[in-house]
Design an enzyme around this catalytic site. Structure first.
Site, PDB file in Angstrom:
ATOM      1  N   LYS A   1      17.356 -80.004  18.634  1.00  0.00           N
ATOM      2  CA  LYS A   1      16.863 -78.890  19.446  1.00  0.00           C
ATOM      3  C   LYS A   1      17.746 -77.664  19.228  1.00  0.00           C
ATOM      4  CE  LYS A   1      15.064 -81.609  23.367  1.00  0.00           C
ATOM      5  NZ  LYS A   1      13.663 -81.163  23.259  1.00  0.00           N
TER       6      LYS A   1
ATOM      7  N   ARG B   1       8.494 -91.133  24.408  1.00  0.00           N
ATOM      8  CA  ARG B   1       7.340 -92.026  24.253  1.00  0.00           C
ATOM      9  C   ARG B   1       7.732 -93.310  23.524  1.00  0.00           C
ATOM     10  NH1 ARG B   1       4.128 -87.361  21.107  1.00  0.00           N
ATOM     11  NH2 ARG B   1       5.390 -86.156  22.573  1.00  0.00           N
TER      12      ARG B   1
HETATM   13  N1  BES Z   1      12.601 -84.180  26.813  1.00  0.00           N
HETATM   14  C1  BES Z   1      11.715 -83.410  26.016  1.00  0.00           C
HETATM   15  C2  BES Z   1      10.650 -82.698  26.835  1.00  0.00           C
HETATM   16  C3  BES Z   1      11.129 -81.628  27.773  1.00  0.00           C
HETATM   17  C4  BES Z   1      11.124 -80.319  27.370  1.00  0.00           C
HETATM   18  C5  BES Z   1      11.500 -81.938  29.052  1.00  0.00           C
HETATM   19  C6  BES Z   1      11.533 -79.330  28.245  1.00  0.00           C
HETATM   20  C7  BES Z   1      11.911 -80.951  29.921  1.00  0.00           C
HETATM   21  C8  BES Z   1      11.910 -79.644  29.519  1.00  0.00           C
HETATM   22  C9  BES Z   1      11.018 -84.314  25.010  1.00  0.00           C
HETATM   23  O1  BES Z   1      11.743 -85.396  24.559  1.00  0.00           O
HETATM   24  C10 BES Z   1      10.702 -83.484  23.815  1.00  0.00           C
HETATM   25  O2  BES Z   1      11.606 -83.062  23.168  1.00  0.00           O
HETATM   26  N2  BES Z   1       9.414 -83.271  23.549  1.00  0.00           N
HETATM   27  C11 BES Z   1       8.986 -82.490  22.463  1.00  0.00           C
HETATM   28  C12 BES Z   1       7.854 -83.210  21.775  1.00  0.00           C
HETATM   29  C13 BES Z   1       7.465 -82.619  20.460  1.00  0.00           C
HETATM   30  C14 BES Z   1       8.560 -82.856  19.433  1.00  0.00           C
HETATM   31  C15 BES Z   1       6.161 -83.250  20.024  1.00  0.00           C
HETATM   32  C16 BES Z   1       8.512 -81.162  23.011  1.00  0.00           C
HETATM   33  O3  BES Z   1       7.920 -81.139  24.101  1.00  0.00           O
HETATM   34  O4  BES Z   1       8.772 -80.148  22.389  1.00  0.00           O
HETATM   35 MN    MN Z   2      12.962 -84.929  22.883  1.00  0.00          MN
END
Ligand code: BES
Ligand code: MN
Ligand code: ZN
Length: 498
Positions: free
Chosen positions: A273, A347
């Site tokens: 990230k 997931r």
């Molecule tokens: N933990 C994150 C989702 C999240 C984002 C929670 C912001 C709280 C605030 C999750 O693991 C994630 O990174 N999801 C990605 C999925 C994508 C790579 C398909 C996302 O939402 O960007």
């Molecule tokens: Mn994630």
């Protein structure tokens, strides 16, 4: 802050709260105080914009004719519309208004006004409930605060004719607040303190309440074939854990199960990230904390239900041992998963946690909670959590519990065409669709592939609800404890034996 219930009597010190309805209709106490103060309340009303609306306060400092230091006339709006949530909000807003003033003691005089339907004892209990919920503060790492920067309230007294009844009604609510605050603490702790083993240890402390808590480590999970969960944790020096919590308060019924995403820190892994805001990912375990808190609430109020909680605890880190984009893992269900983005890790954790839950406990209903996608924030913001369900009745129950507790849910669609977007050319399923469209829905469709036939299931995407950037009446900013009130209510309303 101590909460107490007592019979109405004008106190000799502190703040006294009296009620008024819309149109400046003073309650009995407010009228009585107006006389005692030789019309100070009437004069204050004339000098203000106070109308008696549900969010309004009128404050009189050091009023002559009474001993109290402060009178607050609190508006309740239209009495016929006044409900438990409004009462909670009143309690919460009183705490917020007084905690920084130096005031130590507040007494709220509860009375029904006009055509109010909310019973007095319920009114009283809910004011206390809201007060306690708002009083929460995560300040254990603030070592240099001066006394005048700390919250001042010590006693929250609720004055009500049937004090014994109110106290009885408050009993289980008091336990729920403890559980909500437990969840808030777990979510607030930084990731150097709360990681899979320490979070599992926190769950273990609940054995005190009669919960049966078991912890599986990497060795056991490897034997069980949990390649999806283990793949996420393999880049971390912290060992992954799977925790189960059982509460057998019911008869021979199959249990209701709660499954939580517990990513104690989500860097994204190799699909890393951006730096800005990454600190938020300490609360990527909020789903698991909500499950642990719900189990605590059910056990501590001795709910007449069979319930299980399962949480998958991992840290998602990039390292020489981390999983790579393109890796194919085999989940406990036997399905193979192509991991195209290591940041879609929640997931993967849930796939194995849910499968293990179903194999082990054969639940009739399974609800998973996860801070799963940024996409649900785009869709619903921070007002409603996203709800998916394969059963209309469960969806209705969840929606109603959301309304009743203020932990709102909005049902999102599932459909075969979304499910198809998760087909992989190389494995049984892929962990991202590859499209930016419908990101929360495709995540839910991924999860649905790990729901066994006949299991009534709902997935709650709580990424927008776990953490609040600003105060609300019953949630100070920070960790909200979202999910505990909701699920406790759901169980009380639909899954407990009479
Ligand atoms: N933990 C994150 C989702 C999240 C984002 C929670 C912001 C709280 C605030 C999750 O693991 C994630 O990174 N999801 C990605 C999925 C994508 C790579 C398909 C996302 O939402 O960007
Ligand atoms: Mn994630
Ligand atoms: Zn995550």
């Amino acid at each position: 802050m101590k909460v107490a219930f007592a019979k109405p009597e004008i106190p000799a010190s502190g703040t006294l709260v009296a009620l008024a309805a819309d149109g400046r209709r003073l309650g009995k106490l407010a009228g009585q105080l107006d006389k005692a103060t030789k019309g100070a309340i009437t004069r204050a009303l004339e000098a203000s914009r106070f109308k008696g609306g549900a969010e309004e306060f009128l404050t009189l400092l050091a009023p002559a004719g009474v001993d109290v230091a402060r009178i607050i006339v609190a508006g309740i709006g239209a009495p016929g519309k006044y409900d438990a949530l409004a009462a909670q909000s009143l309690g919460g807003r009183l705490v917020a208004a007084l905690n920084g003033t130096g005031e130590k003691d507040v007494s709220v005089w509860i009375e029904q006004i006009g055509d109010m339907k909310l019973a007095e004892a319920e009114f009283a209990a809910n004011v206390a409930y809201g007060a306690r919920l708002r009083f929460y503060r995560f300040d254990k790492y603030k070592t240099k605060e001066k006394p005048e920067q700390k919250p001042s309230l010590r006693h929250f007294n609720v004055l009500v004719a049937d004090a014994a009844d109110a106290k009885r009604a408050f009993g289980p609510m008091d336990k729920v607040v403890d559980a909500v605050n437990f969840t808030r603490d777990l979510v607030s702790e930084p990731a150097n303190v709360i990681y899979p083993e320490t979070l599992a240890a926190q769950a273990k402390t609940l054995t005190e309440l009669g919960l049966e808590v078991k912890v599986l480590g990497v060795k056991e999970m490897t034997k069980l074939g949990m390649g999806a969960l283990l793949g996420v944790g393999q880049g971390s020096s912290r060992e992954s854990q799977l925790v189960t919590m059982q509460w057998n308060g019911g008869g021979k019924e199959k249990p209701i199960a709660f499954v939580g995403k517990g990513v104690t820190f989500d860097t994204g892994g190799i699909s890393i990230k951006p730096a800005a805001g990454m600190e938020d990912m300490k609360w990527d375990m909020a789903g698991s904390a909500a499950v642990i808190g719900t189990m605590r609430a059910l056990a501590s109020r001795k709910a007449k239900v069979n319930a299980v909680g399962v949480v998958g605890l991992v840290e998602n880190m990039p390292s020489g041992t981390a999983q790579r984009p393109g890796d194919i893992v085999t989940s406990m269900s036997g399905q193979t998963i192509e991991v195209l983005n290591t940041d879609a890790e929640g997931r993967l954790v849930l796939a194995d946690a849910m499968w293990y839950c179903q194999e082990t406990f054969k639940p009739k209903v399974m609800i998973d909670l996860a801070t799963l996608t940024g996409a649900i924030l785009i869709a619903l913001g921070t007002v409603y959590g996203g709800m998916y369900a394969n059963d209309d009745e469960l969806a209705r129950q969840l929606e109603a519990s959301g309304k009743a507790t203020g932990e709102l849910l909005w049902r999102m669609p599932l459909a075969p065409a979304y499910n198809k977007m998760m087909d992989s050319p190389a494995a049984d399923v892929k962990n991202i669709s590859g499209s930016r469209n419908a990101g929360s829905i495709t995540a839910a469709e991924f999860l649905q592939r790990f729901v066994q036939k006949g299991v009534i299931w709902s997935h709650l995407d709580i990424a927008g609800m776990a953490w609040a950037d600003k105060d609300s009446p019953t949630n100070p900013r920070g960790a909200t404890g979202y999910g505990v009130r909701l699920l406790d209510h759901l169980v009380a309303k639909h899954y407990e034996e009479a």
